[in-house]
Design an enzyme around this catalytic site. Structure first.
Site, PDB file in Angstrom:
ATOM      1  N   GLY A 141      17.985  23.713 -26.860  1.00  0.00           N
ATOM      2  CA  GLY A 141      17.950  25.003 -26.171  1.00  0.00           C
ATOM      3  C   GLY A 141      19.246  25.265 -25.425  1.00  0.00           C
ATOM      4  O   GLY A 141      19.422  26.304 -24.786  1.00  0.00           O
ATOM      5  N   THR A 142      20.163  24.313 -25.523  1.00  0.00           N
ATOM      6  CA  THR A 142      21.383  24.357 -24.726  1.00  0.00           C
ATOM      7  C   THR A 142      22.496  25.173 -25.374  1.00  0.00           C
ATOM      8  O   THR A 142      23.418  25.600 -24.695  1.00  0.00           O
ATOM      9  CB  THR A 142      21.884  22.917 -24.517  1.00  0.00           C
TER      10      THR A 142
ATOM     11  N   GLY B 286      26.180  15.984 -24.250  1.00  0.00           N
ATOM     12  CA  GLY B 286      26.158  16.473 -25.620  1.00  0.00           C
ATOM     13  C   GLY B 286      27.362  17.282 -26.028  1.00  0.00           C
ATOM     14  O   GLY B 286      28.006  16.992 -27.039  1.00  0.00           O
TER      15      GLY B 286
ATOM     16  N   LEU C 284      33.199  26.119 -23.041  1.00  0.00           N
ATOM     17  CA  LEU C 284      33.233  26.256 -24.504  1.00  0.00           C
ATOM     18  C   LEU C 284      32.655  27.586 -24.948  1.00  0.00           C
ATOM     19  O   LEU C 284      33.091  28.165 -25.953  1.00  0.00           O
ATOM     20  CB  LEU C 284      32.472  25.102 -25.144  1.00  0.00           C
TER      21      LEU C 284
ATOM     22  N   LYS D 245      33.540  19.119 -19.652  1.00  0.00           N
ATOM     23  CA  LYS D 245      32.603  18.205 -19.001  1.00  0.00           C
ATOM     24  C   LYS D 245      31.187  18.754 -19.176  1.00  0.00           C
ATOM     25  O   LYS D 245      30.987  19.869 -19.636  1.00  0.00           O
ATOM     26  CB  LYS D 245      32.918  18.082 -17.503  1.00  0.00           C
ATOM     27  N   GLY D 246      30.212  17.958 -18.762  1.00  0.00           N
ATOM     28  CA  GLY D 246      28.818  18.371 -18.892  1.00  0.00           C
ATOM     29  C   GLY D 246      28.461  19.485 -17.930  1.00  0.00           C
ATOM     30  O   GLY D 246      28.964  19.541 -16.814  1.00  0.00           O
TER      31      GLY D 246
ATOM     32  N   GLU E  76      23.183  19.870 -16.427  1.00  0.00           N
ATOM     33  CA  GLU E  76      22.420  19.450 -15.247  1.00  0.00           C
ATOM     34  C   GLU E  76      23.048  19.862 -13.917  1.00  0.00           C
ATOM     35  O   GLU E  76      22.351  19.958 -12.905  1.00  0.00           O
ATOM     36  CB  GLU E  76      22.238  17.929 -15.285  1.00  0.00           C
TER      37      GLU E  76
HETATM   38 MO1  MOS Z   1      18.406  14.369 -19.609  1.00  0.00          MO
HETATM   39  S1  MOS Z   1      17.136  14.157 -18.037  1.00  0.00           S
HETATM   40  O1  MOS Z   1      19.273  12.937 -19.743  1.00  0.00           O
HETATM   41  O2  MOS Z   1      17.646  14.974 -20.912  1.00  0.00           O
END
Ligand code: MOS
Length: 731
Positions: A469-470, A511, A617, A688-689, A692
């Site tokens: 979903g990301t 990811g 991105l 970077k991520g 979260e």
């Molecule tokens: Mo996350 S809580 O590492 O999907």
């Protein structure tokens, strides 16, 4: 065929800033969006497979003990029932004894209420569900501890101790010593855990809802005693995971056991209640914050201690202190964590494990410290940003906390000059504002992806990476398009099948940077090969709109392929760089709330988040991640809490009616600022991520806003109306 990049050094080439297609970073829409909104994207349980049997899990109606007998004959005569299975592989905890206890002799050891103990398989779902309800089981239940405060916790291995915290506290000009609690959270993904398993006598194929196919294939092969080459996992679309689908769940193992035993495809879908009862919860926490500043407003003491819980023998401990290690300076430091062993369901990763509950508490304590010291809370943060990691001394790759604080404050219209509470009232509502910092460690993992350039001028990206979903489908296609000079519609991205090269999986916000780097490495190799074919150095080439051009020539990309397919597998590995640098995303939250003077109800009226997380991105999918994170902030600040019965340990709110995630009416307009940066340490694509970061601290901004509005200081999350009302000064 294969190109390998191990990142040991900062990658300052910034290749994606020198490409010309111009799609990287742009807010392109998802190629899978139309399928999803029209209900035609196929999720795990939705495959129409002929002869598929339906399995329903039977779960334990007690929290600790053992199942002594299961009477199959109680249901085998019921319509449509094919089999009752109680294979111990379906519930991994059932095959091990707890240290110090006598080995159990029953059919199945139970460690938490709702643990799967059997699977009933029937021709239809309704038949299986009916039989599951009527299955007669006998069990011995034992007393168990459900309250983390009621047992002696185990200390964690590596506390941080620097200087003398106690002395710094007593010497300080201003200090706070505060205790907070946060409640257990559910991941509450929309799509329930579900699997369809098929056994053809040799190979096991499972359609499942999973985040980490690259790792899940090893888990499942191991559980089924199969070679990995005889297992195929497919997860094309995943309706959210938030950590609950990081590992293989019981539905998947049960469906696999059943199909291998019965020789027919078997579908197992958990009910919403089973999802709540079985999948990993975020641990509740108790935290103590000791903070002190000198007369310049510089932190001299930084103490953060946490108590979390898990089942006996589980390794995972909610990493509450993860960003406390480096967010703020302060010479005298104590950071330590303990784990209580209790019999609630397994505690594990739920979105932003650690920071999601550690940051709001730290930021609420910082808010109280700012008030005591008479400093604007934004200024207090700005004045305590360390230049390097306070414990390890490692430099930061890049660090946008100050800029996020300043730009967020400006966009929100923050006025830190008078922070006296109870200054604004509109009718029966107290109005107030609050702020908090955001921080979330950045991780990357090994990743592979294959990129193929076809002779019709289109390209394909393949990896077993998932899109939970990301927006993974979108950004991987975008990176390949940018590198090869193709439009979004000329790149097809295929994900979620273990037949493709192993990606990094979707977890821990790694990811995009990891899978994106694998695609980048493959494309660099393709560009190199094209350059050789043309006889020009790659740096002299421009890739744009399907054309490769240089000083005095150009050629159509499709013509270079000339009947061949160019295929490269990109292999990205994080090298030693993590040993030399600290990489983290940073940000800031600003919230305005209204608190009802009679009921204690809190409404978030507006919220601004500013985030720096390396290269953006895709501005649309990145913003959506931030919005989603901020919605979680509202939930964890005000409503979300798993509630366990103190006498028998059962979960009393195992559905979306009773576990309150914010709904549209709870979420105001949210304002997101993407603070662009390039982090050469973070990944070869300088990203970077972000998955979260958006929920790491924002609940603290809401807590601080509640205090500013009505004068109620609360030390418990979520801040439900009853608690706000009890803490609110009487007019
Ligand atoms: Mo996350 S809580 O590492 O999907």
């Amino acid at each position: 065929m294969s190109a390998h990049l191990i990142q040991d050094e900062p990658d300052t080439r910034n290749v994606l800033d020198r490409t010309t297609q111009g799609i990287i970073g742009k807010p392109l829409s998802r190629p899978d969006g139309l399928l999803k909104v029209t209900g035609t994207a196929t999720y795990a349980s939705e495959y129409d497979i002929e002869g598929c049997l339906e399995g329903v899990l039977v779960t334990a109606p007690f929290a600790k003990g053992e199942v002594t007998s299961i009477d199959d004959s109680s249901v085998t005569g019921m319509p449509g029932v094919v089999a009752v299975l109680n294979d111990k592989r379906m519930t991994p905890r059932a095959i091990q004894g707890t240290a110090g206890e006598a080995p159990h002799t029953g059919l199945c050891k139970v460690d938490y209420w709702g643990q799967p103990i059997a699977l009933v398989v029937a021709e239809t779902f309704e038949q299986a569900r009916d039989a599951a309800k009527h299955l007669e089981i006998e069990f011995n239940s034992e007393d168990a501890i459900f309250d983390p405060a009621a047992c002696t916790p185990e200390p964690d291995d590596d506390p941080t101790r620097q200087g003398d915290l106690g002395k710094a506290m007593s010497d300080a000009e201003h200090s706070v010593d505060l205790k907070f609690t946060t409640e257990s959270h559910a991941s509450a993904a929309m799509e329930p855990h579900a699997a369809i398993a098929q056994w053809d006598g040799d190979t096991l194929t499972v359609h499942a809802s999973l985040q980490m196919l690259n790792y899940n294939i090893s888990e499942l092969a191991d559980a089924m005693k199969l070679d990995e080459s005889k297992v195929r996992l497919v997860a094309r679309y995943v309706g959210g995971g938030f950590g609950s689908k990081l590992g293989v769940s019981q539905d998947i193992v049960a469906a696999s056991v059943a199909t291998m035993q019965l020789g027919r495809p078997v579908r197992v879908v958990m009910s919403r209640q089973q999802v709540f009862q079985n999948v990993m919860r975020r641990s509740e926490t108790s935290q103590r914050l000791r903070l002190a500043v000198d007369h310049h407003g510089k932190l001299t003491a930084f103490g953060h201690e946490a108590l979390v819980s898990n089942l006996p023998e589980e390794d995972f401990a909610e990493p509450v202190l993860q960003s406390s290690h480096f967010l703020y300076a302060g010479k005298n430091r104590l950071l330590q964590s303990e784990t209580a062993r209790i019999h609630r369901m397994t505690a594990g990763s739920v979105r932003a494990p650690g920071e999601a509950v550690g940051m709001p508490v730290l930021e609420a304590a910082m808010g109280e410290l700012a008030e005591k010291a008479g400093i604007d809370p934004v200024q207090l943060r700005l004045d305590n940003i360390p230049t390097k990691h306070p414990a390890t001394g490692k430099p930061f790759g890049s660090h946008k906390l100050a800029e996020c604080l300043q730009r967020g404050a400006e966009a929100f219209g923050w006025d830190g000059s008078d922070r006296t509470p109870r200054q604004r009232r509109e009718g029966e509502w107290w109005i107030g504002t609050g702020m908090a910092s955001a921080a979330r460690v950045h991780n990357v993992g090994e990743a592979k992806a294959r990129v193929t350039l076809h002779d019709d001028g289109t390209a394909k990206v393949e990896t077993d990476m998932t899109d939970i979903g990301t927006g993974t489908y979108t950004i991987l296609g975008q990176i390949a398009g940018e590198m090869l000079g193709l439009s979004q519609s000329d790149v097809l991205t295929e994900l979620g099948d273990t037949r493709f090269p192993r990606g990094p999986g979707s977890g821990g916000s790694w990811g995009a940077a990891s899978a994106g780097s694998a695609v980048f490495v493959a494309c660099e190799a393709l560009r190199e090969e094209i350059a050789q074919k043309i006889g020009q150095p790659v740096d002299a080439l421009t890739f744009k709109d399907g054309l490769v051009s240089w000083d005095d020539g150009s050629v159509i990309l499709a013509d270079i392929a000339n009947g061949e397919n160019f295929t490269k597998e990109g292999h990205f590995e994080p090298g030693d760089i993590a040993e030399d640098y600290t990489a983290s995303g940073f940000g800031a939250f600003f919230a305005e709330v209204a608190v009802n003077r009679w009921t204690g109800e809190t409404r978030v009226r507006r919220m601004t988040g500013a985030f720096g997380f390396g290269r953006v991105l895709n501005a649309k999918t990145a913003r959506s991640q931030c919005l989603g994170g901020m919605v979680w902030c509202i939930g964890s600040a005000l409503t979300e809490s798993l509630m366990f019965d103190p006498t028998d340990g059962h979960l009393v709110n195992p559905d979306l009616a009773e576990y309150h995630v914010p709904v549209n009416r709870d979420v105001p307009d949210l304002d997101v600022l993407l603070v662009e940066e390039r982090d050469a340490v973070a990944s070869p694509i300088q990203a970077k991520g972000i998955g979260e970061l958006g929920m790491c601290g924002g609940a603290g901004a809401i807590a601080n806003a509640i205090y500013n509005a009505c004068g109620a200081r609360l030390y418990v999350f979520p801040m439900t109306p009853d608690k706000v009302l009890a803490a609110m000064p009487v007019d």
